[in-house]
Design an enzyme around this catalytic site. Sequence first.
Site, PDB file in Angstrom:
ATOM      1  N   CYS A 124     -46.046 -17.936  49.360  1.00 34.89           N
ATOM      2  CA  CYS A 124     -45.292 -17.038  49.324  1.00 34.89           C
ATOM      3  C   CYS A 124     -46.359 -15.795  48.645  1.00 34.89           C
ATOM      4  O   CYS A 124     -47.164 -16.252  47.977  1.00 34.89           O
ATOM      5  CB  CYS A 124     -44.187 -17.133  48.362  1.00 34.89           C
ATOM      6  N   CYS A 129     -45.255 -11.119  54.189  1.00 35.75           N
ATOM      7  CA  CYS A 129     -44.334 -12.070  53.563  1.00 35.75           C
ATOM      8  C   CYS A 129     -43.925 -13.204  54.388  1.00 35.75           C
ATOM      9  O   CYS A 129     -43.819 -13.252  55.662  1.00 35.75           O
ATOM     10  CB  CYS A 129     -42.925 -11.220  53.430  1.00 35.75           C
TER      11      CYS A 129
END
Length: 270
Positions: free
Chosen positions: A191, A81
Amino acid sequence: MLKIKRQAVNTDPIGIFDSGIGGLSIAQCIEQQLPHENLLYVADTLYAPYGEKSAEFIQQRVNEIAQWFIAHNAKAIVVACNTATVNAIDQLRAKISIPVIGVEPAIKPATIFSKNKKIAILVTKATAENKRFLALVAQYSHNSDVIIQPCPGLVELIEQDKRNSPECKLMLLTYLQPLLEKGIDTIVLGCTHYPLIKSLINNICGDSVVIMETAQPVTEQLQRQLALYQLINSSNSSGTTTFYSSKYCLTQQALFSHIWQRPLHLNSYP
Ligand code: DGL
């Protein structure tokens, strides 16, 4: 100082986590390239999106998940992440004694490969505002025009399995159109949820815009760390991947299976 358990056949698992399904793109690459390793994947879906949360909150979540991995004998942790990496990885590394691998957007390769040196990075709000991330951009933007594009709302739609909805297409168009008007020729996905809508991005931008993601470099970095600390599972048998979500339900399980492209059992985290 890293205190590491070395053994010839180290079957201990590798913990991989994200706020949701985004990190599955990285877990998939790890499973393909390190097929003997046992993997634990945690989706912190109950608290997604991280991109709209404070740094303190993200750190709290990251520390809790890391402790859970350690309690499950993890030999390394992959923070799959970008938002958690920039907001929490430094403090996590200072606290725990196993290798921690993070995800960083491919800004450096983008500045090398971009022909016209006009690059956009798509990120969450919490990444866009993060000092560590801004320093990384500054480091590589001396010879390129790097545009940071926060994309609030996209992760929520992806988590709700609305990737192909008109709402998602419209939102993407709103974010991408101004970038195309500025003439960018490279998009960096900052992302881990965004590779899940890569084909949509490609449809809007066309093949002349190169899209760069990070699953491969993260997997290579994990491989290097496992080798460095002699943690590789050198057995010949296939590893297993076990999935957990902090918001377990059957719809989630179906979504995981769809993305993983094979039936799987989703467990409740913690
Ligand atoms: N997939 C994550 C990232 O790479 C988190 C997105 C979110 O939860 O906002 O940034």
